[in-house]
Design a protein around this motif. Structure first.
Motif, PDB file in Angstrom:
ATOM      1  N   VAL A  81       5.451   1.447  -1.179  1.00  0.00           N
ATOM      2  CA  VAL A  81       6.018   1.059  -2.439  1.00  0.00           C
ATOM      3  C   VAL A  81       5.252  -0.265  -2.938  1.00  0.00           C
ATOM      4  CG1 VAL A  81       8.006   2.386  -2.572  1.00  0.00           C
ATOM      5  CG2 VAL A  81       7.994  -0.016  -1.681  1.00  0.00           C
ATOM      6  N   HIS A  82       4.801  -1.157  -2.035  1.00  0.00           N
ATOM      7  CA  HIS A  82       4.455  -2.351  -2.412  1.00  0.00           C
ATOM      8  C   HIS A  82       2.780  -2.280  -2.814  1.00  0.00           C
ATOM      9  CE1 HIS A  82       7.816  -5.008  -1.102  1.00  0.00           C
ATOM     10  NE2 HIS A  82       7.817  -4.127  -0.055  1.00  0.00           N
ATOM     11  N   GLY A  83       2.231  -1.211  -2.715  1.00  0.00           N
ATOM     12  CA  GLY A  83       0.762  -0.929  -3.035  1.00  0.00           C
ATOM     13  C   GLY A  83       0.025  -1.290  -1.952  1.00  0.00           C
ATOM     14  N   TRP A  84      -1.205  -0.976  -1.831  1.00  0.00           N
ATOM     15  CA  TRP A  84      -2.106  -1.420  -0.746  1.00  0.00           C
ATOM     16  C   TRP A  84      -2.136  -2.928  -0.572  1.00  0.00           C
ATOM     17  CZ3 TRP A  84      -4.687   1.224   2.767  1.00  0.00           C
ATOM     18  CH2 TRP A  84      -5.772   0.728   3.583  1.00  0.00           C
ATOM     19  N   GLU A  85      -2.462  -3.869  -1.480  1.00  0.00           N
ATOM     20  CA  GLU A  85      -2.566  -5.323  -1.468  1.00  0.00           C
ATOM     21  C   GLU A  85      -1.279  -5.948  -1.105  1.00  0.00           C
ATOM     22  OE1 GLU A  85      -5.129  -6.848  -1.427  1.00  0.00           O
ATOM     23  OE2 GLU A  85      -6.685  -5.414  -1.798  1.00  0.00           O
ATOM     24  N   GLY A  86      -0.054  -5.439  -1.778  1.00  0.00           N
ATOM     25  CA  GLY A  86       1.193  -5.902  -1.279  1.00  0.00           C
ATOM     26  C   GLY A  86       1.729  -5.351   0.167  1.00  0.00           C
ATOM     27  N   ALA A  87       1.284  -4.136   0.925  1.00  0.00           N
ATOM     28  CA  ALA A  87       1.578  -3.754   1.964  1.00  0.00           C
ATOM     29  C   ALA A  87       0.823  -4.580   3.189  1.00  0.00           C
ATOM     30  CB  ALA A  87       1.087  -2.259   2.189  1.00  0.00           C
ATOM     31  N   GLN A  88      -0.545  -4.954   2.702  1.00  0.00           N
ATOM     32  CA  GLN A  88      -1.262  -5.851   3.643  1.00  0.00           C
ATOM     33  C   GLN A  88      -0.637  -7.184   3.746  1.00  0.00           C
ATOM     34  OE1 GLN A  88      -5.187  -5.668   1.720  1.00  0.00           O
ATOM     35  NE2 GLN A  88      -5.701  -4.508   3.563  1.00  0.00           N
ATOM     36  N   GLN A  89      -0.031  -7.704   2.632  1.00  0.00           N
ATOM     37  CA  GLN A  89       0.747  -9.136   2.686  1.00  0.00           C
ATOM     38  C   GLN A  89       1.975  -8.809   3.326  1.00  0.00           C
ATOM     39  OE1 GLN A  89       0.028 -12.075   2.021  1.00  0.00           O
ATOM     40  NE2 GLN A  89       2.260 -12.735   2.518  1.00  0.00           N
ATOM     41  N   GLN A  90       2.625  -7.979   3.481  1.00  0.00           N
ATOM     42  CA  GLN A  90       3.833  -7.641   4.086  1.00  0.00           C
ATOM     43  C   GLN A  90       3.449  -7.604   5.652  1.00  0.00           C
ATOM     44  OE1 GLN A  90       5.402  -3.597   4.330  1.00  0.00           O
ATOM     45  NE2 GLN A  90       7.263  -4.207   3.550  1.00  0.00           N
TER      46      GLN A  90
END
Length: 243
Positions: A81-90
């Motif tokens: 749900v954070h999107g591709w970039e957001g999931a990477q940051q997570q």
């Protein structure tokens, strides 16, 4: 002994993990820490909060003390749900907090598909349609072709956790598509570890399920390969021989 660490939200399908541990062999240990789920809702705002850096960081100290060599955020919807970039940051934030290699179930699906050399998939999601669509978008960002998405429209992980083999098989059958090279069942609240051989026999193609790929991802991070046919095609790949 290889110790694998998992952060699992709440209590729904977590008994898949000791079952998988039993199938992997005596030299692999699965350590599970339950994170605070907050609101149990397959809704974008609730899912983003469930996978926040603060909630994940709260569980890593216990895994460090247990000697885990890698940690995986065992939640698909709470990562994609954070999107591709957001999931990477997570994942980067989780690795920094844990002091060890880290990943999430969403990336586990991507890496498992690459391992199996699968490009076209169909999704059988327990989630509402909008959340299931975000998972399809995440896979597309990884270069995966999504040929079909089946949504069950279930709002809570608690309800998903009550499903048994008949419901899981029905979801997989409904999701299947003639062009799909594999079927993906992305909810870690769904009990699937006992059903993978039946699913793959029924559909005659690899079936990747959330808890299955989550453990496989932790093994990948720990540089371990395990042959465990009871866990499906993903766990029967032979190690790559370097020439």
């Amino acid at each position: 002994m290889t110790a694998l660490g998992f952060l699992y939200p709440g209590h729904s399908g977590e008994d898949d993990y000791p079952r998988i541990e039993q199938l992997l062999g005596s030299d692999i240990r699965v350590d599970l820490v339950h994170t605070d789920i907050g609101e149990d809702a397959h809704r974008v705002d609730a899912l983003r909060e469930m996978g926040s850096e603060q909630r994940l960081a709260a569980g890593v100290q216990e895994l460090r003390h247990a000697g885990a060599e890698a940690v995986v955020w065992a939640c698909t919807s709470g990562s994609f749900v954070h999107g591709w970039e957001g999931a990477q940051q997570q994942v980067r934030a989780l690795a920094a907090a844990a002091g060890m290699p880290a990943s999430s179930t969403s990336f586990a699906f991507v890496h498992a598909l690459r391992e199996l050399e699968v490009r076209r998939v169909a999704i059988g999601a327990t989630y509402p349609e909008d959340v299931a669509g975000l998972f399809a978008d995440f896979l597309r960002a990884a270069g995966v072709e999504v040929v079909g998405v089946r949504s069950s429209g279930i709002v809570t992980a608690a309800e998903v956790g009550t499903w048994g083999e008949p419901e899981v098989l029905a979801l997989a059958r409904a999701a299947d598509h003639p062009e799909a090279e594999a079927i993906l069942l992305p909810d870690t609240a769904l009990h699937t570890a006992a059903h993978i051989p039946a699913l793959e026999k029924e559909l005659a193609k690899p079936v990747l399920t959330a808890n299955q790929v989550t453990v496989w991802e932790a093994l990948r991070l720990a540089d371990r390969r395990v042959n465990a046919p009871e866990l499906g095609a993903l766990f029967t790949r032979e190690p790559i021989v370097q020439v």
